[in-house]
Enzyme design. Structure first.
Site, PDB file in Angstrom:
ATOM      1  CB  CYS A 153      -0.901   0.026   1.229  1.00  0.00           C
ATOM      2  SG  CYS A 153      -2.122  -1.292   1.315  1.00  0.00           S
ATOM      3  CB  VAL A 157      -0.515   5.525  -0.842  1.00  0.00           C
ATOM      4  CG1 VAL A 157      -0.912   6.923  -0.392  1.00  0.00           C
ATOM      5  CG2 VAL A 157      -1.633   4.547  -0.509  1.00  0.00           C
TER       6      VAL A 157
END
Length: 519
Positions: A153, A157
């Site tokens: 993640c 991101v």
């Protein structure tokens, strides 16, 4: 305290000792400040009602205990399926510890995987320096032949560009310019582990077939008579891959297994540690481009890869985790059609033995109701097999399933008299399953280790057929695919049925009228 060097008590009995019971009582009364036991029981009973189930199924912004894992887990699985390949996850160290431990606890084997160890500074300024140092350390310390990069993640991101980062790392001397570093973006906040499997496998095929990220000329396809096989994400891969190879060998087929982690998760104990064992070689990957066809066992686990294979001019035979007679028949017939060879007598006999075993036991499983959850392809295979047994797959739930998948399951229901009243539930979680099992009870639950809480909560016996399985040992060593795998699966169903029957008829003079020697 009761525990000392002269009297070592296992944890099962240790915490029943008076000293521990007094500690638990004191903690509950003086520190937890819970509601009364009566109030807790009142709410618990309400959550098992139809009224609560309707509220539960109405939620649309909250997921409670999803029956899936995240994308990078699937990418790590893929990396372990290639010879002397080390998985490199660009992200935080904690994420990678989760992937390693998940596989190690399931397969009871070490699972090698490294991380770029991104922390707060990398989250602000980007993870290029982590990539440069991480690839250098991986290459020099662990000496792989290939490093397969994926993301978590954090890297996704902030938008880290793996292609650019890897090329920069090579320019900085982290790894030689010609060293193979295939990559895939695998954001953990979308999709699931099967999406990550697809992305990672596609990344490796594109790396070798399309010119290694633009650094060499793409390979030219020269069609031959070989057959590729892609198994997909499979918690029973150790037993299943051996069964698949055996079937291909019985045909005398020329075949290429693409992504085979069965050996690295089943190394012997003989005094030698093997960080790398088995797996698909780079030469096999390059050769696989020329295959006349590819058999894919998990359609929903390889959607992008299937499209890519077709674009390369290969015939693609798409199946859904063949379990049972009809599913295996389609696989066997596909090999026969592609090779132009007759089905070997050995397989014909195995089919007959499976049918005989099913006939021997049909009286016990006929009409039994099953609830199950797992990955879309696996559930399609299990649903078809349960219907073949004359049982009813009442609730079939896939958190990572789509409406298209649910329609496919419904088609299986509609084709069998035992499918009446059964329903598929895409994009639902295990809290939904809890409501279903309380309001519309079943006889057995098929799932993974986490299903034991549903077993305890609803009193429904659990059959462990879904990854991960932490609380039982060695299931992964036995096949679930093919005729032999279906026989193994049948025995697992029957064992749980008979264990439950014995438990329900074990009290002397009260219930033991059915505590029989012969079943």
């Amino acid at each position: 305290m009761p525990q000392n060097a002269d009297k070592v008590i296992d944890h099962e009995m240790l915490f029943r000792e008076p000293e521990y019971q007094e500690l638990f009582k004191n903690k509950k009364e003086n520190f937890e400040f819970n509601h009364s036991d009566v109030k807790v029981q009142e709410i618990r009973d309400w959550t098992k009602s139809r009224e609560y189930m309707e509220k539960n199924f109405a939620r649309d912004s909250l997921v409670v205990n999803p029956a899936k894992a995240c994308q990078p887990l699937g990418a790590v699985y893929v990396a372990n399926g290639f010879h002397k390949t080390l998985s490199f996850v660009h992200g935080s160290q904690g994420c990678v510890a989760y992937y390693r431990s998940h596989f190690s606890r399931h397969f009871k084997e070490p699972t090698s995987c490294v991380s770029s160890s991104m922390t707060e500074d990398a989250a602000v300024f980007g993870g290029l320096n982590n990539m440069i140092d991480g690839l250098a350390n991986t290459y020099n310390l662990y000496k792989p032949d290939m490093i397969a990069v994926s993301t978590t993640c954090m890297a996704e991101v902030i938008g880290d560009d793996l292609d650019a980062f890897i090329k920069n790392s090579k320019q900085k001397g982290s790894v030689p310019a010609e060293f193979d570093v295939p990559f895939a973006h695998t954001p953990a906040f979308v999709g699931s582990h099967i999406t990550g499997y697809d992305n990672a496998l596609l990344g490796i095929l594109k790396h070798f077939w399309d010119g290694k990220a633009g650094t060499t000329e793409p390979l030219t396809r020269v069609p031959d008579a070989s057959i590729n096989f892609i198994g997909g994400f499979d918690g029973f891969v150790v037993g299943n891959m051996r069964e698949i190879k055996r079937i291909f060998d019985l045909f005398g087929a020329d075949y290429n297994i693409i992504c085979d982690p069965s050996e690295v998760w089943d190394t012997p104990t003989d005094g030698e540690f093997r960080m790398y064992e088995g797996g698909t070689t780079k030469e096999t990957v390059e050769k696989a481009l020329n295959a006349k066809a590819t058999i894919v066992f998990q359609e929903y686990c390889a959607e992008k890869t299937i499209k890519y294979l077709k674009e390369k001019g290969q015939e693609v035979v798409v199946l859904n985790c063949p379990v049972g007679v009809a599913g295996t028949d389609r696989f066997i017939q596909a090999i026969a059609d592609l090779t132009g060879k007759d089905v070997p007598d050995q397989l014909i006999k195995e089919r007959g033995r499976l049918v005989d075993a099913m006939a021997d036991s049909q009286a016990h499983l006929h009409g039994k109701r099953f609830a199950m959850y797992g990955d879309p392809d696996q559930l399609l295979g299990l649903t078809e097999f349960i219907l073949e047994l004359g049982a009813e797959p009442a609730h079939v739930l896939a958190t990572n399933g789509t409406e298209d998948w649910a329609a496919r399951v419904q088609k299986l229901f509609d084709a069998s008299p035992y499918g009446a009243g059964c329903k598929a539930y895409p994009k639902r979680d295990l809290w939904h399953m809890r409501s279903l099992m309380n309001v519309e009870p079943v006889d057995f639950l098929i799932g993974n280790t986490y299903g034991k809480y549903l077993e305890r909560d609803t009193g429904t016996p659990l059959i462990r057929m879904v990854f991960p399985i932490f609380d039982r040992h060695h299931y992964h060593r036995f096949p679930t695919w093919g005729y032999e795998g279906a026989l193994r699966t049948l025995v697992m169903f029957l064992d749980e049925y008979f264990e439950t029957l014995d438990a329900n008829t074990i009290i002397p003079g009260k219930t033991d009228y059915s505590y029989d020697i012969i079943r």
